[in-house]
Write a protein that holds these residues in place. Sequence first.
Motif, mmCIF file in Angstrom:
data_model
loop_
_atom_site.group_PDB
_atom_site.id
_atom_site.type_symbol
_atom_site.label_atom_id
_atom_site.label_comp_id
_atom_site.label_asym_id
_atom_site.label_seq_id
_atom_site.Cartn_x
_atom_site.Cartn_y
_atom_site.Cartn_z
ATOM 1 N N GLU A 82 39.053 30.527 30.562
ATOM 2 C CA GLU A 82 38.175 31.123 31.580
ATOM 3 C C GLU A 82 37.022 31.925 30.956
ATOM 4 O O GLU A 82 36.900 33.125 31.172
ATOM 5 C CB GLU A 82 39.021 32.040 32.474
ATOM 6 N N GLN A 254 35.781 35.585 39.284
ATOM 7 C CA GLN A 254 34.517 35.408 38.563
ATOM 8 C C GLN A 254 33.786 36.742 38.455
ATOM 9 O O GLN A 254 33.204 37.066 37.413
ATOM 10 C CB GLN A 254 33.645 34.379 39.278
ATOM 11 N N ASP A 258 33.062 38.331 34.765
ATOM 12 C CA ASP A 258 31.705 38.544 34.277
ATOM 13 C C ASP A 258 31.257 39.999 34.367
ATOM 14 O O ASP A 258 30.120 40.317 34.006
ATOM 15 C CB ASP A 258 30.727 37.669 35.057
#
Length: 378
Positions: A82, A254, A258
């Motif tokens: 990932e 996500q 991030d």
Amino acid sequence: MSPANEAELAAMVADATDPLRIVGGGTRAIGAPAPGEVVSLAAMSGIELYEPGALTLLARAGTPLAEIEALLESEGQMLPFEPPHMGGLLGRDGTSTLGGVVATNAAGPRRLQAGACRDALIGVRFVDGSGTIVKNGGRVMKNVTGYDLVKLMAGSWGTLGVLSEVAFRVLPKLNGATLAVQSAGPSEAVDIMTKAMTSPFDVNGAGFVPGEAVYIRVEGLEASVAYRVGQLRDLIGGEIDVIDDPVASAKLWQRLRDVTDFAEGSAAVWRVSMKATDLLEQIEALEGAEYRLDWAGGLAWVRMVDGAAEADVVALHQALQAACLAKGGHATLMRARDAVLGQVPAFQPEAPGVARLSAGLRQKFDPRGVLNAGLMGA
């Protein structure tokens, strides 16, 4: 300089008389820039081999990560670790490349289960500091001959060699669901994450956003996910919401992967990793900073408040790195103003024994010291 192929890259390195600064897409650069002429690998792009049935992928180092992810998505597959996209957090323009992912040993929330980038990497080709082309590993998962330079190159930040080609094992992409558990604070959050991770219910993501929730992720076949979510609700107890829409769950992770919560502004940001109980002590002592937890409390992203004095940023940086050095962790200054980067090392100083090993490796792989000189204290 922008070599079009491995032979051109090897010639450039062999002919170098001054330091070279190795760049992939430029989205993961941290710390003060390494000195030297820029060598961009952007032109060394392309997928060499993809065999969905064999779960293997081979590509040139300059291949955009987004291109790889789109190809895998079309076959219902994924990179297991990932990889995060760091351009937003670091304020970098450009395109993240597969070589940059390997060079930084990138890994997202699934690292708890799948490991880091190096654990999915099965083969590399690279050019060392003398201009010699080196190959290690292969195109299949069962390849264990010789020295394991594959794992050595992952996380070397271009100081041991310039990657030209990388091979990965990939995995099927599965649907997931997320439990959002209310928590009174970081200590309770770590207890919740520990309870989930030590359960038999195959959790592969656990993070904490203060003032929001503890997030627990499970992935797999639909019936299995539903069963494990129910079991975890009973095990953890308390106030729990379930995000069972796979798309919504994926977007949440996500965001955590991030670190988009910290992308705005220019305040200093650290990536701190150590044993969860030790990290908890550091988090609870923070003043003038905010944080997010990942890896069940083993990883913290810490952001200084906007407008903090330069001296305060330097002091917090030194305190975090000293605590990590004492407890076996790592504190990396991911983002800061140039005035701060000129005073302190972005990377965690190595313990004396490790530093000697690192110096020995650099002497063997880059005896002239031309590759990303000074980036990691080399």
